[in-house]
Design an enzyme around this catalytic site. Structure first.
Site, PDB file in Angstrom:
ATOM      1  N   LYS A  16       0.858  -1.182   0.000  1.00  0.00           N
ATOM      2  CA  LYS A  16       0.000   0.000   0.000  1.00  0.00           C
ATOM      3  C   LYS A  16       0.897   1.235   0.000  1.00  0.00           C
ATOM      4  O   LYS A  16       1.690   1.436   0.920  1.00  0.00           O
ATOM      5  CB  LYS A  16      -0.914   0.005   1.227  1.00  0.00           C
ATOM      6  N   ASP A 106     -13.814   2.186  10.537  1.00  0.00           N
ATOM      7  CA  ASP A 106     -14.414   2.154   9.203  1.00  0.00           C
ATOM      8  C   ASP A 106     -14.832   0.732   8.825  1.00  0.00           C
ATOM      9  O   ASP A 106     -14.472   0.227   7.756  1.00  0.00           O
ATOM     10  CB  ASP A 106     -13.446   2.717   8.160  1.00  0.00           C
TER      11      ASP A 106
END
Length: 270
Positions: A16, A106
């Site tokens: 990432k 989230d």
């Protein structure tokens, strides 16, 4: 996000990389890596390394093969047994995170990957320590509005109970194929989450009453009325005769009688 290959350990990995305009946020990326690296759990995507290249931060993570829960839900509700099992595994992952004083902030279908070995919770990119305030108190609430707990919109910090509201929304969506509140604008949606009761679930043949009760408690406006992730994991697993991995140190106060616990892994079959 990139697929990569770890030449040292000869394994595929996911890398990432922060977007160029976000590259200055090295501390935020390092925080994500440290938060997720503390969570050694079969339902959490593992973090292997953190570093910078040309001043651009990156995280090396477990490469998770599968499809997201949002892809599976694109066609509507899934079989309630599958949905309950998925949410049991997500709850077990949250129990491990909360045990390390970390909240995800989230929980949503796009952050749940379904693999042959079970559900994996992804993206601790906006994770925080329990009780930490948002970086910018005057900025937007961290998270996806449809899954954010009501108290967060009032400026309260993220807590374990905040994640449980997201889990409740996730469970409702698995069972019904839609969100608990349907409104035409994001503002109306937030207002409904804060002030209105969720729409009733459709009739689902065979769905245990204790699952419906747990769902109602997860979506409670008062965070003090929501169950812990540990309780949710064990109750949901028991409803579908599934196995979940939970912190051993937290088993004693759980008001669910396990049929067996496999020492020393903490593997539980409800």
């Amino acid at each position: 996000m990139w697929c990569g290959h770890d030449e040292v350990l000869d394994r595929p990995v996911a890398v990432k990389v922060m977007a160029p305009h976000q590259a200055a946020a090295v501390d935020e990326v390092r925080r994500e890596a440290r938060s997720a690296a503390r969570l050694a759990h079969p339902n959490v995507a593992g973090v292997h390394d953190f570093g910078t290249s040309a001043d651009q931060p990156y995280i090396v993570m477990e490469l998770v093969e599968g499809r997201t829960l949002s892809e599976h839900l694109a066609g509507g509700a899934i079989d309630w047994r599958i949905g309950v099992r998925i949410c049991a595994e997500v709850a077990a992952a949250l129990a491990a995170a909360h045990g390390e004083n970390v909240v995800h902030r989230d929980i949503k279908p796009g952050n749940i990957m379904l693999t042959p070995s079970g559900a994996k919770v992804l993206d601790f990119g906006i994770a925080a320590a329990i009780g930490d305030a948002d970086e910018d108190p005057d900025g937007p609430v961290m998270g996806t509005p449809a899954y954010v707990a009501p108290e967060r919109f009032a400026g309260h910090p993220a807590t374990a109970a905040s994640d449980m509201f997201g889990l409740g929304t996730l469970l409702y969506q698995c069972l019904s194929g839609r969100l608990p509140w349907l409104r035409s604008t994001p503002t109306e949606l937030v207002q409904a989450e804060c002030h209105d009761d969720p729409d009733p679930l459709p009739d689902i043949d065979g769905l245990p009453g204790e699952v419906i009760d747990l769902l109602s408690r997860c979506l409670a406006k008062n965070p003090g009325e929501r169950p812990t992730a540990l309780v949710a994991a064990l109750l949901l697993a028991e409803a579908v005769d599934a196995r979940v991995y939970v912190p051993m140190s937290d088993l004693e106060p759980v008001p669910v009688s396990p049929r067996w616990i496999d020492e020393p892994t903490g593997r539980h079959r409800a």
